[in-house]
Enzyme design. Structure first.
Site, PDB file in Angstrom:
ATOM      1  N   SER A 107       0.838  -1.199   0.000  1.00 10.27           N
ATOM      2  CA  SER A 107       0.000   0.000   0.000  1.00 10.27           C
ATOM      3  C   SER A 107       0.868   1.240   0.000  1.00 10.27           C
ATOM      4  O   SER A 107       2.067   1.187   0.282  1.00 10.27           O
ATOM      5  CB  SER A 107      -0.889   0.011   1.250  1.00 10.27           C
ATOM      6  OG  SER A 107      -0.080   0.072   2.398  1.00 10.27           O
TER       7      SER A 107
HETATM    8  C1  SAM Z   1       3.064  -0.262   3.869  1.00 10.63           C
HETATM    9  S1  SAM Z   1       4.020  -0.720   2.524  1.00 10.63           S
HETATM   10  C2  SAM Z   1       5.236   0.546   2.360  1.00 10.63           C
HETATM   11  C3  SAM Z   1       4.703   1.911   2.081  1.00 10.63           C
HETATM   12  C4  SAM Z   1       5.703   2.811   1.451  1.00 10.63           C
HETATM   13  N1  SAM Z   1       6.682   3.272   2.365  1.00 10.63           N
HETATM   14  C5  SAM Z   1       4.992   3.913   0.709  1.00 10.63           C
HETATM   15  O1  SAM Z   1       5.132   5.077   1.052  1.00 10.63           O
HETATM   16  O2  SAM Z   1       4.318   3.573  -0.238  1.00 10.63           O
HETATM   17  C6  SAM Z   1       5.003  -2.012   3.190  1.00 10.63           C
HETATM   18  C7  SAM Z   1       5.921  -2.644   2.170  1.00 10.63           C
HETATM   19  O3  SAM Z   1       6.854  -3.428   2.872  1.00 10.63           O
HETATM   20  C8  SAM Z   1       7.182  -4.515   2.025  1.00 10.63           C
HETATM   21  N2  SAM Z   1       7.813  -5.551   2.824  1.00 10.63           N
HETATM   22  C9  SAM Z   1       7.212  -6.492   3.614  1.00 10.63           C
HETATM   23  N3  SAM Z   1       8.143  -7.279   4.167  1.00 10.63           N
HETATM   24  C10 SAM Z   1       9.364  -6.844   3.730  1.00 10.63           C
HETATM   25  C11 SAM Z   1      10.699  -7.271   3.943  1.00 10.63           C
HETATM   26  N4  SAM Z   1      10.963  -8.318   4.724  1.00 10.63           N
HETATM   27  N5  SAM Z   1      11.689  -6.584   3.322  1.00 10.63           N
HETATM   28  C12 SAM Z   1      11.416  -5.527   2.526  1.00 10.63           C
HETATM   29  N6  SAM Z   1      10.167  -5.096   2.272  1.00 10.63           N
HETATM   30  C13 SAM Z   1       9.149  -5.738   2.870  1.00 10.63           C
HETATM   31  C14 SAM Z   1       5.853  -4.914   1.423  1.00 10.63           C
HETATM   32  O4  SAM Z   1       6.036  -5.664   0.238  1.00 10.63           O
HETATM   33  C15 SAM Z   1       5.229  -3.546   1.183  1.00 10.63           C
HETATM   34  O5  SAM Z   1       5.472  -3.098  -0.123  1.00 10.63           O
END
Ligand code: SAM
Length: 405
Positions: A107
């Site tokens: 998101s």
């Molecule tokens: C809430 S979203 C990030 C929102 C982003 N900062 C923005 O402004 O759009 C969280 C993200 O963290 C990623 N994510 C989840 N686990 C992760 C991991 N172990 N390493 C890197 N990214 C990860 C997910 O795929 C997702 O895209």
């Protein structure tokens, strides 16, 4: 999918968003305000899903240039809302013409929360920042605008999400160091960093983040448990030798779990065991109301610390009322909560540990200490253990975090 160039037409909307975030108190400094005014959010979310309330299940309406007018799409883009950009680890808004069900897996975080976290990161000019969870790239773009792209490294675990973020950042004029991989191991080639910020939530602080932050540097992340409390925002200062000390900043925010830190699914086998198992029943001084996230968040947070592998399921037995089930899948233990109409509370427990005994004892200690709020809690990290505590690290309100290393 095409990414729209920033033709300047959304400048007024950016100013409006910056004003709104200033009024809400999330945006506090001129430097971050300038970043919000500069970075076009629409280049990062050319398509997204809007939740539609449905009595049976949440449905997700795709909002894309082909399906929704530019005016409506940009209005939505510049509201202070989280927009879901991926369902079930694979579906983007461009993959469907009609509303669909699904579980959000990526998101564009609430802009108010993004800027609050960026403000809490306490960056200075020339600070080198590692971001975990690039997502759409919007927060990465804000950091590029504030610090300069050469100071920003961002890691995203999902290659498709990372690819779209790269396009969005390029369209906004930024080319930071983007890494596709597991952010829980950080990114050693760019270390040491002055700041680490995670926009996905963790159960414990990964060792790599501490090792890759310079002594005196800061780590900002949200921490989650599995009982449904929103994530608590934590800022830690790295002190050297694998150690760090931190505080919970208060307020709670809902964040996606970092991928290996989410609660495991409950197997059919475990569900059948829960349905049939013999339980021991007793009255409890701590009823199921403490598990209500809309009531107060700290008791659930305490419960999560006391029973860290427990997760909350709500379902009915034999077509009866919906009941809170606290389940530890790894130990095969369950506590089922009842609130009979006479005002008392009853728990039925089974398994090698009495989950509700652990939770009840911790919540009663917390009440006896005067119900301190989350922002009174601290976190201490050494290479051996990670501990959350209030008052005295060796006192009754201190718990080791579950660390999977
Ligand atoms: C809430 S979203 C990030 C929102 C982003 N900062 C923005 O402004 O759009 C969280 C993200 O963290 C990623 N994510 C989840 N686990 C992760 C991991 N172990 N390493 C890197 N990214 C990860 C997910 O795929 C997702 O895209």
């Amino acid at each position: 999918m095409t990414v729209e160039p920033d033709d300047g037409s959304t400048k007024a909307l950016r100013l409006r968003l910056a004003d709104a975030l200033g009024k809400s108190g999330d945006l506090r400094t001129q430097a971050w305000r300038a970043a919000v005014e500069t970075v076009p959010r629409e280049t990062f979310i050319p398509g997204f899903f809007e939740a539609i309330d449905d009595p049976r299940e949440t449905m997700w309406r795709p909002v894309t240039p082909d399906l929704v007018s530019t005016r409506e799409r940009l209005e939505l883009t510049y509201t202070n809302e989280t927009w879901v950009t991926q369902l079930n680890h694979e579906i983007s808004a461009f993959d469907t013409d009609a509303p669909i069900p699904g579980v959000p897996t990526s998101s564009s975080t609430l802009p108010g929360l993004v800027v609050r976290m960026l403000e809490e990161l306490h960056v200075g000019n020339d600070d080198r920042v590692l971001e975990i969870g690039t997502g759409t790239g919007y927060s990465t773009g804000l950091m590029c605008a504030r610090l300069g792209q050469e100071f920003v490294t961002s890691v995203e675990v999902d290659p498709a999400v990372a690819g779209r973020a790269k396009q969005g950042l390029a369209a906004a004029g930024f080319a930071p160091d983007l890494v596709v991989g597991d952010g829980l191991v950080g990114h050693q080639p760019g270390a040491l960093y002055d700041r680490v910020i995670a926009t996905c939530s963790v159960r414990h602080i990964p060792d790599a983040w501490i090792a890759q932050t310079r002594p005196g540097g800061l780590i900002l992340t949200t921490m989650l448990g599995w009982l449904g409390a929103s994530s608590g925002l934590v800022r830690l200062e790295v002190t050297g030798g694998g150690k760090a000390e931190g505080v919970f900043l208060g307020g709670t925010d809902s964040f996606m779990p970092a991928r290996p830190h989410a609660a495991p699914p409950i197997s059919d086998d475990l569900s059948s065991w829960i349905d049939d198992v013999d339980t021991t029943e007793r009255y409890t001084d701590v009823g199921p109301e403490i598990l209500d996230p809309w009531d107060a968040i700290t008791p659930i947070f305490i419960a999560q610390l006391a029973a860290p592998a427990a997760q909350l399921l709500s379902y009915s037995l034999d077509d009866g009322p919906m009941l809170d089930h606290v389940v530890d899948a790894s130990q095969r233990a369950v506590a089922i909560l009842y609130a009979p109409p006479n005002g008392s509370a009853v728990v039925r427990q089974a398994g090698p540990v009495n989950l509700w005994d652990q939770i009840e004892m911790a919540v009663l200690e917390w009440l006896a200490a005067g119900s301190p709020a989350l922002d009174q809690f601290r976190i201490s990290i050494t290479p051996e253990a990670q501990m959350v505590w209030y008052g005295d690290p060796n006192g009754p309100l201190s718990w080791n975090l579950p660390t999977i290393r």
